[in-house]
Write an enzyme that holds these catalytic residues in place. Structure first.
Site, PDB file in Angstrom:
ATOM      1  N   CYS A  98       0.867  -1.191   0.000  1.00 55.67           N
ATOM      2  CA  CYS A  98       0.000   0.000   0.000  1.00 55.67           C
ATOM      3  C   CYS A  98       0.898   1.233   0.000  1.00 55.67           C
ATOM      4  O   CYS A  98       2.070   1.142  -0.385  1.00 55.67           O
ATOM      5  CB  CYS A  98      -0.968  -0.017   1.179  1.00 55.67           C
ATOM      6  SG  CYS A  98      -0.187  -0.010   2.811  1.00 55.67           S
TER       7      CYS A  98
ATOM      8  N   ASN B  78       2.187   1.537   4.449  1.00 55.55           N
ATOM      9  CA  ASN B  78       2.530   0.274   5.139  1.00 55.55           C
ATOM     10  C   ASN B  78       2.215   0.334   6.635  1.00 55.55           C
ATOM     11  O   ASN B  78       2.903  -0.281   7.448  1.00 55.55           O
ATOM     12  CB  ASN B  78       4.005  -0.110   4.905  1.00 55.55           C
ATOM     13  CG  ASN B  78       4.356  -1.545   5.303  1.00 55.55           C
ATOM     14  OD1 ASN B  78       5.462  -1.814   5.778  1.00 55.55           O
ATOM     15  ND2 ASN B  78       3.445  -2.467   5.145  1.00 55.55           N
TER      16      ASN B  78
ATOM     17  N   CYS C 133      -1.541   0.773   7.396  1.00 56.86           N
ATOM     18  CA  CYS C 133      -2.969   0.428   7.482  1.00 56.86           C
ATOM     19  C   CYS C 133      -3.301  -0.822   6.660  1.00 56.86           C
ATOM     20  O   CYS C 133      -3.456  -1.912   7.208  1.00 56.86           O
ATOM     21  CB  CYS C 133      -3.844   1.592   7.018  1.00 56.86           C
ATOM     22  SG  CYS C 133      -3.776   3.043   8.104  1.00 56.86           S
ATOM     23  N   ARG C 134      -3.402  -0.678   5.337  1.00 65.81           N
ATOM     24  CA  ARG C 134      -3.937  -1.766   4.514  1.00 65.81           C
ATOM     25  C   ARG C 134      -2.999  -2.959   4.365  1.00 65.81           C
ATOM     26  O   ARG C 134      -3.418  -4.106   4.566  1.00 65.81           O
ATOM     27  CB  ARG C 134      -4.324  -1.219   3.127  1.00 65.81           C
ATOM     28  CG  ARG C 134      -5.474  -0.250   3.164  1.00 65.81           C
ATOM     29  CD  ARG C 134      -5.579   0.529   1.870  1.00 65.81           C
ATOM     30  NE  ARG C 134      -4.470   1.450   1.691  1.00 65.81           N
ATOM     31  CZ  ARG C 134      -4.266   2.209   0.627  1.00 65.81           C
ATOM     32  NH1 ARG C 134      -5.101   2.125  -0.390  1.00 65.81           N
ATOM     33  NH2 ARG C 134      -3.231   3.028   0.553  1.00 65.81           N
ATOM     34  N   SER C 135      -1.753  -2.713   3.981  1.00 70.07           N
ATOM     35  CA  SER C 135      -0.897  -3.871   3.664  1.00 70.07           C
ATOM     36  C   SER C 135      -0.458  -4.682   4.891  1.00 70.07           C
ATOM     37  O   SER C 135      -0.423  -5.916   4.805  1.00 70.07           O
ATOM     38  CB  SER C 135       0.293  -3.480   2.781  1.00 70.07           C
ATOM     39  OG  SER C 135       1.154  -2.575   3.428  1.00 70.07           O
TER      40      SER C 135
ATOM     41  N   ASP D 256      -7.959   3.794   0.763  1.00 71.02           N
ATOM     42  CA  ASP D 256      -7.132   4.224   1.879  1.00 71.02           C
ATOM     43  C   ASP D 256      -8.025   4.643   3.046  1.00 71.02           C
ATOM     44  O   ASP D 256      -8.805   5.588   2.918  1.00 71.02           O
ATOM     45  CB  ASP D 256      -6.311   5.418   1.381  1.00 71.02           C
ATOM     46  CG  ASP D 256      -5.295   5.875   2.408  1.00 71.02           C
ATOM     47  OD1 ASP D 256      -5.363   5.398   3.550  1.00 71.02           O
ATOM     48  OD2 ASP D 256      -4.453   6.703   2.046  1.00 71.02           O
TER      49      ASP D 256
HETATM   50  P1  4NP Z   1      -1.870   2.776   4.075  1.00 67.25           P
HETATM   51  O1  4NP Z   1      -2.556   4.116   4.626  1.00 67.25           O
HETATM   52  O2  4NP Z   1      -1.294   3.125   2.709  1.00 67.25           O
HETATM   53  O3  4NP Z   1      -3.003   1.823   3.974  1.00 67.25           O
HETATM   54  O4  4NP Z   1      -0.815   2.378   5.080  1.00 67.25           O
HETATM   55  C1  4NP Z   1      -1.865   5.320   4.691  1.00 67.25           C
HETATM   56  C2  4NP Z   1      -1.081   5.598   5.781  1.00 67.25           C
HETATM   57  C3  4NP Z   1      -0.409   6.795   5.879  1.00 67.25           C
HETATM   58  C4  4NP Z   1      -0.552   7.742   4.872  1.00 67.25           C
HETATM   59  C5  4NP Z   1      -1.339   7.458   3.771  1.00 67.25           C
HETATM   60  C6  4NP Z   1      -1.983   6.250   3.678  1.00 67.25           C
HETATM   61  N1  4NP Z   1       0.103   8.993   4.983  1.00 67.25           N
HETATM   62  O5  4NP Z   1      -0.087   9.842   4.091  1.00 67.25           O
HETATM   63  O6  4NP Z   1       0.880   9.190   5.935  1.00 67.25           O
END
Ligand code: 4NP
Length: 158
Positions: free
Chosen positions: A4, A7, A9-11, A121
């Site tokens: 993602c 790294n 939340c989703r992955s 996201d």
């Molecule tokens: P992820 O979510 O890609 O599912 O881990 C996010 C976590 C942090 C951010 C964006 C998406 N950020 O912009 O910090």
């Protein structure tokens, strides 16, 4: 390798769900998972507390530290699954036209309810978004494991 943006939340959730299911099927000595982000925003950080809490509510423990996807990973893993098309495009930029070991796809190509969709996201949204992400990944990864078992001739003993 689940990928993602951050790294956190989703992955890491996808990695945890995969490991949870694989263990329940007694396949943890043949199927392995990891996760990474296309960005360097959260290297070394634990998963988002909302992800951890929501996963626990669903019986899954998330344990990971943020890392960024690198060129090295492209030849280390058999499969790389992106959460959305933006991350899929970032992975393709890293590949840069080379021949690599990993096959690259969107994880929701395995979603029986909405094949080819994206895992949105949840970072800037509410609690409900985290549960929706959990359910999408849960459905998709169940089918992904079926596929890996079939594709690689893994004997399940069932
Ligand atoms: P992820 O979510 O890609 O599912 O881990 C996010 C976590 C942090 C951010 C964006 C998406 N950020 O912009 O910090």
């Amino acid at each position: 390798m689940f990928v993602c943006l951050g790294n956190i939340c989703r992955s890491p959730l996808a990695e945890a769900i995969f490991k949870h299911k694989v263990k329940n099927r007694g396949l943890d000595d043949v199927l392995w998972a990891d996760s990474a982000g296309t960005s360097d925003y959260h290297i070394g950080e634990p998963p988002d507390s909302r992800t951890v809490r929501n996963a626990l509510k669903n019986g899954v423990t998330v344990d990971h530290r943020g890392q960024q996807l690198t060129v090295k990973h492209l030849d280390e893993y058999d499969y790389i699954f992106a959460m959305d098309s933006q991350n899929h495009a970032s992975i393709q930029r890293l590949v840069n036209g080379r021949r690599i070991r990993a096959k690259i796809d969107l994880i929701r190509s395995f979603d029986p309810l909405s094949p080819g969709g994206e895992v949105p996201d949840p970072y800037y949204g509410g609690e409900r978004g985290f549960q929706e992400v959990f359910e999408m990944l849960d459905r998709s990864i169940e089918k992904l494991i079926d596929y890996l078992v079939e594709e690689n001739g893994i004997r399940t003993g069932t």
